[in-house]
Write a protein that holds these residues in place. Sequence first.
Motif, PDB file in Angstrom:
ATOM      1  N   MET A   1      -2.966   2.063   3.456  1.00  0.00           N
ATOM      2  CA  MET A   1      -4.094   1.260   2.959  1.00  0.00           C
ATOM      3  C   MET A   1      -5.335   2.131   2.826  1.00  0.00           C
ATOM      4  SD  MET A   1      -3.814  -2.396   4.881  1.00  0.00           S
ATOM      5  CE  MET A   1      -2.266  -2.720   5.701  1.00  0.00           C
ATOM      6  N   LEU A   2      -5.575   2.958   3.825  1.00  0.00           N
ATOM      7  CA  LEU A   2      -6.725   3.867   3.770  1.00  0.00           C
ATOM      8  C   LEU A   2      -6.544   4.909   2.670  1.00  0.00           C
ATOM      9  CD1 LEU A   2      -7.335   4.416   7.586  1.00  0.00           C
ATOM     10  CD2 LEU A   2      -8.767   3.120   6.001  1.00  0.00           C
TER      11      LEU A   2
ATOM     12  N   LEU B   1      -8.330   5.492  -4.880  1.00  0.00           N
ATOM     13  CA  LEU B   1      -9.095   4.698  -5.851  1.00  0.00           C
ATOM     14  C   LEU B   1     -10.537   5.177  -5.924  1.00  0.00           C
ATOM     15  CD1 LEU B   1      -7.768   1.129  -5.034  1.00  0.00           C
ATOM     16  CD2 LEU B   1      -7.624   2.248  -7.253  1.00  0.00           C
ATOM     17  N   ALA B   2     -11.149   5.332  -4.768  1.00  0.00           N
ATOM     18  CA  ALA B   2     -12.553   5.743  -4.739  1.00  0.00           C
ATOM     19  C   ALA B   2     -12.739   7.123  -5.366  1.00  0.00           C
ATOM     20  CB  ALA B   2     -13.071   5.744  -3.301  1.00  0.00           C
TER      21      ALA B   2
ATOM     22  N   SER C   1       0.819  -1.214   0.000  1.00  0.00           N
ATOM     23  CA  SER C   1       0.000   0.000   0.000  1.00  0.00           C
ATOM     24  C   SER C   1       0.849   1.258   0.000  1.00  0.00           C
ATOM     25  CB  SER C   1      -0.935   0.003   1.213  1.00  0.00           C
ATOM     26  OG  SER C   1      -1.835  -1.057   1.125  1.00  0.00           O
TER      27      SER C   1
ATOM     28  N   ALA D   1      -7.078   3.309  -0.773  1.00  0.00           N
ATOM     29  CA  ALA D   1      -8.510   3.078  -0.997  1.00  0.00           C
ATOM     30  C   ALA D   1      -9.218   4.395  -1.299  1.00  0.00           C
ATOM     31  CB  ALA D   1      -9.132   2.405   0.221  1.00  0.00           C
TER      32      ALA D   1
END
Length: 152
Positions: free
Chosen positions: A129-130, A136-137, A17, A133
């Motif tokens: 990791m957050l 990506l979102a 990540s 994500a």
Amino acid sequence: MTLKRYREAELTHGRVSMLAVVGFLVGEAVESKTVLFNGEISGPAISQLAQVNPLLWVALGAGIAKAESIRAEIGWVEPKDVPFDKPGQLRDAYIPGDLGFDPLGLKPESKEEFFGMQNKELQNGRLAMLAAAGFLAQELVDGKGIIEHFSS
């Protein structure tokens, strides 16, 4: 033994990540400004990997396969030596995340300092990791790159 496997998995995914977050930011920051790929790669980071030459996929897959096989040889007990009901057993002497790769000599000498450094790496990995994500979102929602959001 389960906690040791969870620690190994979290360290590994955190490292991936952290690389992904750097890849997002660098890929968008140097978009069309590099001689790599003749400057033909453009757009949000989530669409950039699909634009590269398919030979890169072969090289990328081979590199990942080699890295994972080395990691498996270092950390895991040979499958033939593992009881049927305990698949994926780590070696007793193996310290999760310690693959013996330290070209800059940053690994602390004492076990306590190494454990503390790994805890910091876990925390940074969780944040990455957050962040990955979220990147990506955000790019999927509006099709704009992360760097483009910073500049607007």
